[in-house]
Motif scaffolding. Structure first.
Motif, PDB file in Angstrom:
ATOM      1  N   CYS A   1       0.833  -1.198   0.000  1.00 58.76           N
ATOM      2  CA  CYS A   1       0.000   0.000   0.000  1.00 58.76           C
ATOM      3  C   CYS A   1       0.870   1.252   0.000  1.00 58.76           C
ATOM      4  O   CYS A   1       1.904   1.300   0.659  1.00 58.76           O
ATOM      5  CB  CYS A   1      -0.905  -0.035   1.240  1.00 58.76           C
ATOM      6  SG  CYS A   1      -2.023   1.362   1.392  1.00 58.76           S
ATOM      7  N   LEU A   2       0.454   2.249  -0.768  1.00 55.43           N
ATOM      8  CA  LEU A   2       1.111   3.551  -0.806  1.00 55.43           C
ATOM      9  C   LEU A   2       0.033   4.614  -0.843  1.00 55.43           C
ATOM     10  O   LEU A   2      -0.907   4.522  -1.633  1.00 55.43           O
ATOM     11  CB  LEU A   2       1.996   3.682  -2.045  1.00 55.43           C
ATOM     12  CG  LEU A   2       2.645   5.050  -2.276  1.00 55.43           C
ATOM     13  CD1 LEU A   2       3.701   5.324  -1.210  1.00 55.43           C
ATOM     14  CD2 LEU A   2       3.249   5.139  -3.662  1.00 55.43           C
ATOM     15  N   SER A   3       0.157   5.616   0.009  1.00 57.89           N
ATOM     16  CA  SER A   3      -0.805   6.721  -0.015  1.00 57.89           C
ATOM     17  C   SER A   3      -0.050   8.045  -0.065  1.00 57.89           C
ATOM     18  O   SER A   3       1.068   8.160   0.429  1.00 57.89           O
ATOM     19  CB  SER A   3      -1.729   6.674   1.212  1.00 57.89           C
ATOM     20  OG  SER A   3      -1.000   6.941   2.383  1.00 57.89           O
ATOM     21  N   PHE A   4      -0.684   9.031  -0.679  1.00 57.46           N
ATOM     22  CA  PHE A   4      -0.104  10.366  -0.782  1.00 57.46           C
ATOM     23  C   PHE A   4      -1.179  11.331  -1.241  1.00 57.46           C
ATOM     24  O   PHE A   4      -2.284  10.931  -1.610  1.00 57.46           O
ATOM     25  CB  PHE A   4       1.094  10.396  -1.740  1.00 57.46           C
ATOM     26  CG  PHE A   4       0.802   9.885  -3.118  1.00 57.46           C
ATOM     27  CD1 PHE A   4       0.344  10.732  -4.112  1.00 57.46           C
ATOM     28  CD2 PHE A   4       0.981   8.543  -3.417  1.00 57.46           C
ATOM     29  CE1 PHE A   4       0.074  10.241  -5.375  1.00 57.46           C
ATOM     30  CE2 PHE A   4       0.718   8.055  -4.678  1.00 57.46           C
ATOM     31  CZ  PHE A   4       0.259   8.903  -5.660  1.00 57.46           C
ATOM     32  N   GLU A   5      -0.825  12.612  -1.241  1.00 54.80           N
ATOM     33  CA  GLU A   5      -1.724  13.644  -1.749  1.00 54.80           C
ATOM     34  C   GLU A   5      -1.246  14.021  -3.144  1.00 54.80           C
ATOM     35  O   GLU A   5      -0.086  14.378  -3.330  1.00 54.80           O
ATOM     36  CB  GLU A   5      -1.698  14.867  -0.833  1.00 54.80           C
ATOM     37  CG  GLU A   5      -2.667  15.953  -1.255  1.00 54.80           C
ATOM     38  CD  GLU A   5      -2.610  17.163  -0.322  1.00 54.80           C
ATOM     39  OE1 GLU A   5      -2.687  18.298  -0.846  1.00 54.80           O
ATOM     40  OE2 GLU A   5      -2.480  16.972   0.893  1.00 54.80           O
TER      41      GLU A   5
END
Length: 173
Positions: A81-85
């Protein structure tokens, strides 16, 4: 002496012609099957490259990247999983769900980036230089994908792809 061919000569000629014709048709069938298999593998590779390019393009200009080692966010403890804006200010999450790479925007539904002809066995995001952690490294993400192509192949074809993307803007603490 009569002009023409004897029955035995005709049978030998027809037998040789039939043998050559069968070899030719067999070769064409093998070539057609190989072309179909190669086309299926190429389609699967193109689809996987498209998914990787979509992730890297968006991650390159994103901010506040968080991964499995982060102290917060939706990806804590999940290396797939990878999250960012993103540049539009939306919170984006990429992760492995149900054998496919999926994308979620602002908590909405997950949309698959990979087609059903590909099964993703492993998706790993290695995040280095995370924002807020003083490690003096430019933020970068290494993406590792292990996949299997199914379409157009009698046998499964394994694919391994890895890429590293760094954030476009310089992080200065």
């Amino acid at each position: 002496m009569k002009n023409g061919f004897s029955l035995i000569e005709m049978l030998v000629a027809i037998s040789i012609f039939t043998f050559v014709a069968l070899l030719t048709v067999g070769s064409l069938l093998i070539l057609t099957a190989a072309e179909k298999r190669i086309s299926g593998i190429q389609s699967a590779q193109d689809n996987l490259r498209f998914a990787m390019e979509a992730i890297t393009r968006e991650a390159r200009i994103g901010i506040d990247h968080t991964g499995s080692d982060s102290s917060g966010g939706p990806c804590v403890g999940n290396p797939s999983c990878l999250s960012f804006e993103n540049v539009a200010g939306e919170n984006v999450v990429y992760q492995l769900l149900g054998g496919a790479i999926k994308k979620q925007v602002d908590g909405g539904v997950y949309n698959a980036l990979t087609s059903p002809e590909i099964t993703i066995e492993k998706l790993t995001f290695n995040l280095k230089g995370e924002e807020g952690i003083p490690d003096f490294h430019q933020p970068r993400v290494t993406i590792i994908v292990d996949a299997i192509a199914h379409k157009g192949t009698k046998n499964e074809t394994k694919m391994n792809i890895q890429t590293t993307v760094s954030r476009r803007t310089l992080q200065i603490l």
